[in-house]
Design a protein around this motif. Structure first.
Motif, PDB file in Angstrom:
ATOM      1  N   THR A 106      47.393 -57.524  35.351  1.00  0.00           N
ATOM      2  CA  THR A 106      47.714 -56.183  34.518  1.00  0.00           C
ATOM      3  C   THR A 106      46.718 -55.110  34.431  1.00  0.00           C
ATOM      4  O   THR A 106      46.864 -54.034  34.131  1.00  0.00           O
ATOM      5  N   GLY A 107      45.300 -55.474  34.973  1.00  0.00           N
ATOM      6  CA  GLY A 107      44.411 -54.357  35.263  1.00  0.00           C
ATOM      7  C   GLY A 107      43.580 -54.077  33.852  1.00  0.00           C
ATOM      8  O   GLY A 107      42.785 -53.594  33.785  1.00  0.00           O
ATOM      9  N   GLU A 108      44.273 -55.076  32.886  1.00  0.00           N
ATOM     10  CA  GLU A 108      43.583 -54.782  31.594  1.00  0.00           C
ATOM     11  C   GLU A 108      41.934 -55.382  31.528  1.00  0.00           C
ATOM     12  O   GLU A 108      41.673 -56.346  32.545  1.00  0.00           O
ATOM     13  N   LEU A 109      41.204 -55.164  30.749  1.00  0.00           N
ATOM     14  CA  LEU A 109      40.062 -55.921  30.475  1.00  0.00           C
ATOM     15  C   LEU A 109      39.729 -56.894  29.657  1.00  0.00           C
ATOM     16  O   LEU A 109      40.703 -56.888  28.423  1.00  0.00           O
ATOM     17  N   MET A 110      39.189 -58.034  29.940  1.00  0.00           N
ATOM     18  CA  MET A 110      39.218 -59.275  29.091  1.00  0.00           C
ATOM     19  C   MET A 110      37.892 -59.491  28.437  1.00  0.00           C
ATOM     20  O   MET A 110      36.935 -59.763  29.026  1.00  0.00           O
ATOM     21  N   LYS A 114      45.083 -63.658  22.651  1.00  0.00           N
ATOM     22  CA  LYS A 114      43.687 -62.707  21.811  1.00  0.00           C
ATOM     23  C   LYS A 114      44.039 -61.303  22.432  1.00  0.00           C
ATOM     24  O   LYS A 114      44.616 -61.007  23.545  1.00  0.00           O
ATOM     25  N   PRO A 115      43.579 -60.396  21.700  1.00  0.00           N
ATOM     26  CA  PRO A 115      43.524 -58.987  22.394  1.00  0.00           C
ATOM     27  C   PRO A 115      42.916 -58.958  23.528  1.00  0.00           C
ATOM     28  O   PRO A 115      41.837 -59.380  23.661  1.00  0.00           O
ATOM     29  N   THR A 116      43.335 -57.991  24.456  1.00  0.00           N
ATOM     30  CA  THR A 116      42.632 -57.452  25.567  1.00  0.00           C
ATOM     31  C   THR A 116      42.214 -56.061  25.196  1.00  0.00           C
ATOM     32  O   THR A 116      42.678 -55.444  24.181  1.00  0.00           O
ATOM     33  N   LEU A 117      41.646 -55.521  26.355  1.00  0.00           N
ATOM     34  CA  LEU A 117      41.453 -53.902  26.114  1.00  0.00           C
ATOM     35  C   LEU A 117      41.883 -53.306  27.413  1.00  0.00           C
ATOM     36  O   LEU A 117      42.182 -53.749  28.309  1.00  0.00           O
ATOM     37  N   PRO A 118      42.308 -51.864  26.989  1.00  0.00           N
ATOM     38  CA  PRO A 118      43.255 -51.051  28.150  1.00  0.00           C
ATOM     39  C   PRO A 118      42.200 -51.066  29.393  1.00  0.00           C
ATOM     40  O   PRO A 118      41.002 -51.107  29.442  1.00  0.00           O
ATOM     41  N   ARG A 119      42.823 -50.600  30.491  1.00  0.00           N
ATOM     42  CA  ARG A 119      42.140 -50.547  31.835  1.00  0.00           C
ATOM     43  C   ARG A 119      40.794 -49.368  31.470  1.00  0.00           C
ATOM     44  O   ARG A 119      41.052 -48.668  30.788  1.00  0.00           O
ATOM     45  N   GLU A 120      39.995 -49.661  32.456  1.00  0.00           N
ATOM     46  CA  GLU A 120      38.761 -48.967  32.207  1.00  0.00           C
ATOM     47  C   GLU A 120      38.895 -47.400  32.055  1.00  0.00           C
ATOM     48  O   GLU A 120      38.115 -46.990  31.080  1.00  0.00           O
ATOM     49  N   ALA A 121      39.745 -46.710  32.555  1.00  0.00           N
ATOM     50  CA  ALA A 121      39.967 -45.323  32.424  1.00  0.00           C
ATOM     51  C   ALA A 121      40.375 -44.892  30.867  1.00  0.00           C
ATOM     52  O   ALA A 121      39.764 -43.947  30.371  1.00  0.00           O
ATOM     53  N   GLU A 122      41.230 -45.653  30.191  1.00  0.00           N
ATOM     54  CA  GLU A 122      41.335 -45.691  29.056  1.00  0.00           C
ATOM     55  C   GLU A 122      40.356 -46.089  28.101  1.00  0.00           C
ATOM     56  O   GLU A 122      40.324 -45.649  26.886  1.00  0.00           O
ATOM     57  N   ALA A 123      39.596 -47.159  28.579  1.00  0.00           N
ATOM     58  CA  ALA A 123      38.830 -47.874  27.750  1.00  0.00           C
ATOM     59  C   ALA A 123      37.572 -47.089  27.252  1.00  0.00           C
ATOM     60  O   ALA A 123      37.115 -47.349  26.404  1.00  0.00           O
ATOM     61  N   SER A 124      37.307 -45.905  28.267  1.00  0.00           N
ATOM     62  CA  SER A 124      36.035 -44.900  27.823  1.00  0.00           C
ATOM     63  C   SER A 124      36.469 -44.409  26.476  1.00  0.00           C
ATOM     64  O   SER A 124      35.223 -43.922  25.523  1.00  0.00           O
ATOM     65  N   LYS A 125      37.525 -44.289  26.248  1.00  0.00           N
ATOM     66  CA  LYS A 125      37.875 -43.413  25.137  1.00  0.00           C
ATOM     67  C   LYS A 125      37.620 -44.488  23.578  1.00  0.00           C
ATOM     68  O   LYS A 125      37.386 -43.849  22.677  1.00  0.00           O
ATOM     69  N   LEU A 126      37.467 -45.807  24.057  1.00  0.00           N
ATOM     70  CA  LEU A 126      37.050 -46.649  22.950  1.00  0.00           C
ATOM     71  C   LEU A 126      35.729 -46.796  22.584  1.00  0.00           C
ATOM     72  O   LEU A 126      35.381 -47.820  21.591  1.00  0.00           O
ATOM     73  N   SER A 127      34.684 -46.191  23.284  1.00  0.00           N
ATOM     74  CA  SER A 127      33.238 -46.188  23.058  1.00  0.00           C
ATOM     75  C   SER A 127      33.100 -46.160  21.448  1.00  0.00           C
ATOM     76  O   SER A 127      33.424 -45.158  20.853  1.00  0.00           O
ATOM     77  N   GLY A 128      32.346 -46.995  20.864  1.00  0.00           N
ATOM     78  CA  GLY A 128      32.240 -46.862  19.457  1.00  0.00           C
ATOM     79  C   GLY A 128      33.470 -47.292  18.805  1.00  0.00           C
ATOM     80  O   GLY A 128      33.207 -47.427  17.425  1.00  0.00           O
ATOM     81  N   GLU A 129      34.552 -47.531  19.347  1.00  0.00           N
ATOM     82  CA  GLU A 129      35.720 -47.375  18.640  1.00  0.00           C
ATOM     83  C   GLU A 129      36.463 -49.145  18.877  1.00  0.00           C
ATOM     84  O   GLU A 129      37.702 -49.521  18.069  1.00  0.00           O
ATOM     85  N   VAL A 130      35.604 -49.959  19.622  1.00  0.00           N
ATOM     86  CA  VAL A 130      36.313 -50.978  20.007  1.00  0.00           C
ATOM     87  C   VAL A 130      36.697 -52.104  18.958  1.00  0.00           C
ATOM     88  O   VAL A 130      37.658 -52.825  18.842  1.00  0.00           O
ATOM     89  N   TRP A 131      35.833 -51.904  17.717  1.00  0.00           N
ATOM     90  CA  TRP A 131      35.862 -52.825  16.831  1.00  0.00           C
ATOM     91  C   TRP A 131      37.061 -52.496  16.103  1.00  0.00           C
ATOM     92  O   TRP A 131      37.839 -53.521  15.465  1.00  0.00           O
TER      93      TRP A 131
END
Lengths: 114, 47
Positions: free
Chosen positions: A75-79, A87-104
């Motif tokens: 899937t390219g998702e982050l585990m 359990k929840p995964t996190l989106p691919r790295e390109a999108e994940a940067s938008k989550l900095s500080g928001e992952v919670w």
């Protein structure tokens, strides 16, 4: 001891030749340590673990890592820590940067535990 | 060669017992599949 017999091949490593290649051959004891390696379908090493001889491995963790690595490649998702199916995964790295500080918002620390 | 995460796992060929027969197993032949290499020191250590 195992109904139907053991399903996987059991290899012989005389003299620890393969163990030495993988850095797990113990020269003093003349034995292979309990090294465990996961290799992906491209032949690349994705995970490794060696534990001191007196303490056994956690097979559940080996299977967890295998499933997480497979899911990640498919899937390219982050585990995140402790990921297990469901359990929840996190989106691919390109999108994940938008989550900095928001992952919670998507992932809680309790997800790290079984 | 050495072991390095993300790099090619060192290739090898070994004799193996598998479901009643002895055969040769080569890591390179297993491309296309996930593989777990599970080293252990000796039979019946109970660890």
């Amino acid at each position: 001891m195992v109904p139907g017999g053991v399903r996987f091949p059991m290899l012989s490593d005389p003299g620890g030749r393969i163990g030495a290649l993988y850095g797990v051959y113990d020269e003093e004891r003349r034995l292979d340590l309990r090294g465990r390696f996961i290799v992906d379908p491209e032949g690349n090493l994705q995970s490794m673990e060696i534990v001191s001889v007196q303490v056994g491995r956690n097979v559940t963790e080996v299977l967890r890592q295998l499933r997480a690595l497979r899911h990640q490649q498919e899937t390219g998702e982050l585990m995140p820590c402790g990921w297990e199916p469901g359990k929840p995964t996190l989106p691919r790295e390109a999108e994940a940067s938008k989550l900095s500080g928001e992952v919670w918002k998507n992932w809680k620390p309790r997800n790290a535990f079984s | 060669m050495g072991v390095k995460i993300g790099a090619s796992a060192p290739d090898f060929t070994a004799e193996a017992y598998h479901q009643g027969s002895i055969k040769k197993v080569r890591l390179a032949d297993l491309r296309g599949r996930w593989v777990i290499l599970f080293f252990y020191p000796a039979d019946f250590t109970c660890v």
